[in-house]
Write a protein that holds these residues in place. Sequence first.
Motif, PDB file in Angstrom:
ATOM      1  N   ALA A  77       1.525  11.497 -12.968  1.00  0.00           N
ATOM      2  CA  ALA A  77       1.440  11.801 -11.538  1.00  0.00           C
ATOM      3  C   ALA A  77       1.876  10.573 -10.738  1.00  0.00           C
ATOM      4  O   ALA A  77       1.914   9.466 -11.251  1.00  0.00           O
ATOM      5  N   SER A  78       2.178  10.804  -9.485  1.00  0.00           N
ATOM      6  CA  SER A  78       2.519   9.706  -8.588  1.00  0.00           C
ATOM      7  C   SER A  78       1.237   9.254  -7.899  1.00  0.00           C
ATOM      8  O   SER A  78       0.615  10.021  -7.182  1.00  0.00           O
ATOM      9  N   MET A  79       0.860   7.989  -8.146  1.00  0.00           N
ATOM     10  CA  MET A  79      -0.406   7.471  -7.613  1.00  0.00           C
ATOM     11  C   MET A  79      -0.136   6.280  -6.707  1.00  0.00           C
ATOM     12  O   MET A  79       0.774   5.501  -6.958  1.00  0.00           O
ATOM     13  N   PRO A  80      -0.953   6.102  -5.664  1.00  0.00           N
ATOM     14  CA  PRO A  80      -0.821   4.895  -4.836  1.00  0.00           C
ATOM     15  C   PRO A  80      -1.080   3.652  -5.681  1.00  0.00           C
ATOM     16  O   PRO A  80      -1.904   3.677  -6.601  1.00  0.00           O
ATOM     17  N   LEU A  81      -0.377   2.579  -5.372  1.00  0.00           N
ATOM     18  CA  LEU A  81      -0.499   1.330  -6.133  1.00  0.00           C
ATOM     19  C   LEU A  81      -1.939   0.832  -6.193  1.00  0.00           C
ATOM     20  O   LEU A  81      -2.386   0.345  -7.231  1.00  0.00           O
TER      21      LEU A  81
ATOM     22  N   GLU B  24       0.790  -1.234   0.000  1.00  0.00           N
ATOM     23  CA  GLU B  24       0.000   0.000   0.000  1.00  0.00           C
ATOM     24  C   GLU B  24       0.826   1.290   0.000  1.00  0.00           C
ATOM     25  O   GLU B  24       0.420   2.260  -0.619  1.00  0.00           O
ATOM     26  N   PRO B  25       1.978   1.360   0.687  1.00  0.00           N
ATOM     27  CA  PRO B  25       2.719   2.622   0.656  1.00  0.00           C
ATOM     28  C   PRO B  25       3.411   2.919  -0.680  1.00  0.00           C
ATOM     29  O   PRO B  25       3.898   4.021  -0.892  1.00  0.00           O
TER      30      PRO B  25
ATOM     31  N   VAL C  81      -4.101   1.865  -9.228  1.00  0.00           N
ATOM     32  CA  VAL C  81      -3.829   1.417 -10.593  1.00  0.00           C
ATOM     33  C   VAL C  81      -4.063  -0.089 -10.750  1.00  0.00           C
ATOM     34  O   VAL C  81      -3.963  -0.612 -11.848  1.00  0.00           O
ATOM     35  N   GLY C  82      -4.354  -0.774  -9.636  1.00  0.00           N
ATOM     36  CA  GLY C  82      -4.593  -2.207  -9.702  1.00  0.00           C
ATOM     37  C   GLY C  82      -5.149  -2.745  -8.396  1.00  0.00           C
ATOM     38  O   GLY C  82      -5.174  -2.053  -7.384  1.00  0.00           O
ATOM     39  N   SER C  83      -5.599  -4.002  -8.452  1.00  0.00           N
ATOM     40  CA  SER C  83      -6.144  -4.670  -7.266  1.00  0.00           C
ATOM     41  C   SER C  83      -5.055  -5.505  -6.609  1.00  0.00           C
ATOM     42  O   SER C  83      -4.415  -6.321  -7.268  1.00  0.00           O
ATOM     43  N   ILE C  84      -4.886  -5.322  -5.301  1.00  0.00           N
ATOM     44  CA  ILE C  84      -3.892  -6.077  -4.549  1.00  0.00           C
ATOM     45  C   ILE C  84      -4.609  -7.208  -3.825  1.00  0.00           C
ATOM     46  O   ILE C  84      -5.616  -6.975  -3.163  1.00  0.00           O
TER      47      ILE C  84
ATOM     48  N   TRP D 232      -5.007  -2.732 -13.856  1.00  0.00           N
ATOM     49  CA  TRP D 232      -6.189  -2.490 -14.681  1.00  0.00           C
ATOM     50  C   TRP D 232      -5.834  -2.044 -16.093  1.00  0.00           C
ATOM     51  O   TRP D 232      -6.510  -2.404 -17.040  1.00  0.00           O
ATOM     52  N   ASP D 233      -4.786  -1.248 -16.257  1.00  0.00           N
ATOM     53  CA  ASP D 233      -4.386  -0.739 -17.562  1.00  0.00           C
ATOM     54  C   ASP D 233      -3.116  -1.467 -18.013  1.00  0.00           C
ATOM     55  O   ASP D 233      -2.075  -1.381 -17.359  1.00  0.00           O
ATOM     56  N   ARG D 234      -3.201  -2.175 -19.138  1.00  0.00           N
ATOM     57  CA  ARG D 234      -2.071  -2.963 -19.641  1.00  0.00           C
ATOM     58  C   ARG D 234      -0.802  -2.109 -19.789  1.00  0.00           C
ATOM     59  O   ARG D 234       0.304  -2.587 -19.571  1.00  0.00           O
ATOM     60  N   GLY D 235      -0.962  -0.847 -20.134  1.00  0.00           N
ATOM     61  CA  GLY D 235       0.183   0.043 -20.318  1.00  0.00           C
ATOM     62  C   GLY D 235       0.910   0.396 -19.020  1.00  0.00           C
ATOM     63  O   GLY D 235       2.040   0.900 -19.045  1.00  0.00           O
ATOM     64  N   MET D 236       0.294   0.133 -17.892  1.00  0.00           N
ATOM     65  CA  MET D 236       0.881   0.487 -16.595  1.00  0.00           C
ATOM     66  C   MET D 236       1.647  -0.673 -15.945  1.00  0.00           C
ATOM     67  O   MET D 236       2.270  -0.490 -14.904  1.00  0.00           O
ATOM     68  N   VAL D 237       1.610  -1.859 -16.539  1.00  0.00           N
ATOM     69  CA  VAL D 237       2.228  -3.040 -15.932  1.00  0.00           C
ATOM     70  C   VAL D 237       3.718  -2.810 -15.657  1.00  0.00           C
ATOM     71  O   VAL D 237       4.207  -3.093 -14.554  1.00  0.00           O
ATOM     72  N   GLY D 238       4.432  -2.269 -16.627  1.00  0.00           N
ATOM     73  CA  GLY D 238       5.870  -2.013 -16.460  1.00  0.00           C
ATOM     74  C   GLY D 238       6.155  -1.023 -15.344  1.00  0.00           C
ATOM     75  O   GLY D 238       7.078  -1.219 -14.540  1.00  0.00           O
ATOM     76  N   ALA D 239       5.356   0.038 -15.264  1.00  0.00           N
ATOM     77  CA  ALA D 239       5.556   1.056 -14.229  1.00  0.00           C
ATOM     78  C   ALA D 239       5.276   0.481 -12.836  1.00  0.00           C
ATOM     79  O   ALA D 239       5.992   0.782 -11.877  1.00  0.00           O
ATOM     80  N   VAL D 240       4.248  -0.371 -12.725  1.00  0.00           N
ATOM     81  CA  VAL D 240       3.913  -0.981 -11.436  1.00  0.00           C
ATOM     82  C   VAL D 240       5.039  -1.928 -11.014  1.00  0.00           C
ATOM     83  O   VAL D 240       5.486  -1.902  -9.858  1.00  0.00           O
ATOM     84  N   GLU D 241       5.503  -2.744 -11.946  1.00  0.00           N
ATOM     85  CA  GLU D 241       6.584  -3.689 -11.633  1.00  0.00           C
ATOM     86  C   GLU D 241       7.838  -2.924 -11.189  1.00  0.00           C
ATOM     87  O   GLU D 241       8.483  -3.282 -10.204  1.00  0.00           O
ATOM     88  N   LYS D 242       8.162  -1.861 -11.890  1.00  0.00           N
ATOM     89  CA  LYS D 242       9.338  -1.048 -11.538  1.00  0.00           C
ATOM     90  C   LYS D 242       9.170  -0.428 -10.149  1.00  0.00           C
ATOM     91  O   LYS D 242      10.106  -0.418  -9.346  1.00  0.00           O
ATOM     92  N   ALA D 243       7.977   0.078  -9.838  1.00  0.00           N
ATOM     93  CA  ALA D 243       7.730   0.708  -8.536  1.00  0.00           C
ATOM     94  C   ALA D 243       7.893  -0.306  -7.401  1.00  0.00           C
ATOM     95  O   ALA D 243       8.477   0.017  -6.362  1.00  0.00           O
ATOM     96  N   ILE D 244       7.410  -1.530  -7.611  1.00  0.00           N
ATOM     97  CA  ILE D 244       7.546  -2.573  -6.581  1.00  0.00           C
ATOM     98  C   ILE D 244       9.021  -2.938  -6.406  1.00  0.00           C
ATOM     99  O   ILE D 244       9.518  -3.056  -5.294  1.00  0.00           O
ATOM    100  N   ARG D 245       9.728  -3.103  -7.516  1.00  0.00           N
ATOM    101  CA  ARG D 245      11.136  -3.492  -7.476  1.00  0.00           C
ATOM    102  C   ARG D 245      11.980  -2.426  -6.773  1.00  0.00           C
ATOM    103  O   ARG D 245      12.904  -2.742  -6.034  1.00  0.00           O
ATOM    104  N   GLU D 246      11.664  -1.155  -7.001  1.00  0.00           N
ATOM    105  CA  GLU D 246      12.467  -0.051  -6.457  1.00  0.00           C
ATOM    106  C   GLU D 246      11.939   0.470  -5.119  1.00  0.00           C
ATOM    107  O   GLU D 246      12.403   1.488  -4.627  1.00  0.00           O
ATOM    108  N   SER D 247      10.981  -0.232  -4.514  1.00  0.00           N
ATOM    109  CA  SER D 247      10.363   0.238  -3.272  1.00  0.00           C
ATOM    110  C   SER D 247      11.259   0.101  -2.043  1.00  0.00           C
ATOM    111  O   SER D 247      10.972   0.658  -1.005  1.00  0.00           O
ATOM    112  N   GLY D 248      12.334  -0.671  -2.161  1.00  0.00           N
ATOM    113  CA  GLY D 248      13.217  -0.873  -1.014  1.00  0.00           C
ATOM    114  C   GLY D 248      12.725  -1.960  -0.072  1.00  0.00           C
ATOM    115  O   GLY D 248      13.263  -2.140   1.010  1.00  0.00           O
TER     116      GLY D 248
END
Length: 173
Positions: free
Chosen positions: A35-39, A26-27, A42-45, A58-74
């Motif tokens: 814009a910077s949006m909470p995860l 969630e963070p 952009v999708g269901s957890i 939800w949006d196929r075009g956002m898959v890469g950005a979501v994966e990158k955000a999770i990977r770089e979350s620390g």
Amino acid sequence: MDGAIDALHKEFAGLRTGRASAGLLEPIHVDAYGASMPLNQVGSISVPEPRMVTVQVWDRGMVGAVEKAIRESGLGLNPATDGQLIRVPIPALSEERRVELTKIAGKYAEQARVAVRNVRRDGMEMLKKMEKDHEISKDEHHLWSEEIQSLTDRHIKGIDDALAHKEEEILQV
């Protein structure tokens, strides 16, 4: 004071304990649509297994950005993409990481204690001002001071109990 405890529980939900939790992601914020949006916007957890979290984007075009955000979350997570579904396996924690997480939990608890004490201080100052302005008597001031201290003690105990529970959860092998 209740707000400080609610915030503490949200922070504790974000601490990784080796078990999957939707609160873990969630963070995380994703750079989406300029814009910077909470995860969770952009999708269901969801948590299909005890050691797996999935994100249905939800949006196929956002898959890469979501994966990158999770990977770089620390958080030390390595997501795997399968179409619009991102699987995030939760690895087991090392002993070193468990000790580090208990220290972080302690810091969160101390921040909550400080917030509760700040509320107490504000309440006590308000009572002093009311007594000075002759809105309440010395006896009422004393009575309300004891009530504020009692509330503070109960909330601090609640924070300590939550911390003890979280530490136990983190240190379970």
